[in-house]
Design a protein around this motif. Structure first.
Motif, mmCIF file in Angstrom:
data_model
loop_
_atom_site.group_PDB
_atom_site.id
_atom_site.type_symbol
_atom_site.label_atom_id
_atom_site.label_comp_id
_atom_site.label_asym_id
_atom_site.label_seq_id
_atom_site.Cartn_x
_atom_site.Cartn_y
_atom_site.Cartn_z
ATOM 1 N N GLY A 88 2.524 2.178 -3.193
ATOM 2 C CA GLY A 88 1.619 2.515 -4.289
ATOM 3 C C GLY A 88 1.412 1.357 -5.255
ATOM 4 O O GLY A 88 0.735 1.501 -6.265
ATOM 5 N N GLU A 89 1.985 0.197 -4.932
ATOM 6 C CA GLU A 89 1.835 -0.967 -5.795
ATOM 7 C C GLU A 89 0.388 -1.462 -5.824
ATOM 8 O O GLU A 89 -0.082 -1.959 -6.841
ATOM 9 N N MET A 90 -0.301 -1.311 -4.688
ATOM 10 C CA MET A 90 -1.702 -1.709 -4.604
ATOM 11 C C MET A 90 -2.466 -0.650 -3.819
ATOM 12 O O MET A 90 -1.906 0.000 -2.941
ATOM 13 N N THR A 91 -3.743 -0.505 -4.142
ATOM 14 C CA THR A 91 -4.605 0.372 -3.357
ATOM 15 C C THR A 91 -5.242 -0.453 -2.243
ATOM 16 O O THR A 91 -5.172 -1.681 -2.253
ATOM 17 N N GLN A 92 -5.912 0.246 -1.326
ATOM 18 C CA GLN A 92 -6.585 -0.466 -0.240
ATOM 19 C C GLN A 92 -7.644 -1.409 -0.790
ATOM 20 O O GLN A 92 -7.757 -2.555 -0.337
ATOM 21 N N SER A 93 -8.406 -0.962 -1.763
ATOM 22 C CA SER A 93 -9.440 -1.836 -2.328
ATOM 23 C C SER A 93 -8.828 -3.017 -3.083
ATOM 24 O O SER A 93 -9.396 -4.103 -3.089
ATOM 25 N N ASP A 94 -7.655 -2.811 -3.699
ATOM 26 C CA ASP A 94 -6.964 -3.929 -4.353
ATOM 27 C C ASP A 94 -6.596 -5.000 -3.327
ATOM 28 O O ASP A 94 -6.780 -6.195 -3.563
ATOM 29 N N ILE A 141 0.829 -1.206 0.000
ATOM 30 C CA ILE A 141 0.000 0.000 0.000
ATOM 31 C C ILE A 141 0.864 1.255 0.000
ATOM 32 O O ILE A 141 0.638 2.165 -0.801
ATOM 33 N N THR A 142 1.870 1.309 0.877
ATOM 34 C CA THR A 142 2.687 2.522 0.981
ATOM 35 C C THR A 142 3.543 2.769 -0.254
ATOM 36 O O THR A 142 3.841 3.908 -0.574
ATOM 37 N N LYS A 151 -12.161 -5.112 5.411
ATOM 38 C CA LYS A 151 -11.912 -3.670 5.326
ATOM 39 C C LYS A 151 -11.573 -3.100 6.698
ATOM 40 O O LYS A 151 -10.647 -2.304 6.834
#
Length: 141
Positions: A112-118, A109-110, A127
């Motif tokens: 930027g490789e994946m978003t929270q929803s990803d 997440i940090t 969630k």
């Protein structure tokens, strides 16, 4: 550590090298010759009895690597509420996350490789659990 592809022999060799365990000690503990141990280091899969012995010798839980893989990549089981539970095998909760898994997810997440929803859709992490991890990380900063 990437949990998707596991080459357990490389992990065993890495831990043995880090702990500076001599080859002779490894051979004696496993009751195998040096040729076997070198083949073990090159192997992508290992017999569970040998893996257990390596875990004891090196004081490292190699099985946790596989548990982490299951937590991240195993699809959630389909539960049929009308079906009675007749299975006598032990049932393990999937939602117990190790610190390594939390760090792995937070790094995704940090960076930027994946978003929270990803992350929520890819790894089936609730969630609320993910938000709790993020909140704790923000409080630490």
């Amino acid at each position: 550590m990437l949990y998707k592809v596991i080459h357990i022999g490389k992990y065993i060799k890495k831990v043995a090298d880090e702990k500076e365990i001599p080859m002779e000690r490894i051979c004696n503990f496993l009751n195998k010759d040096e040729e076997f141990v070198n083949a073990l280091f090159e192997s992508s899969s290992v017999d569970t009895d040998i893996l257990l012995r390596c875990s004891k010798l090196l004081e490292y839980d190699f099985f946790r690597i596989y548990s982490s893989h299951l937590i991240l990549y195993a699809p959630p089981s389909a539960v049929n509420k009308n079906q009675q539970k007749t299975d006598t095998t032990p049932q393990f909760r999937k939602n117990i996350y190790t610190q390594e898994i939390k760090d792995f997810i937070m790094k995704k997440i940090t960076s930027g490789e994946m978003t929270q929803s990803d992350v929520i859709s890819e790894y089936s992490i609730p969630k609320s659990t993910l938000h709790r991890w993020l909140q704790k990380k923000n409080n630490e900063l």
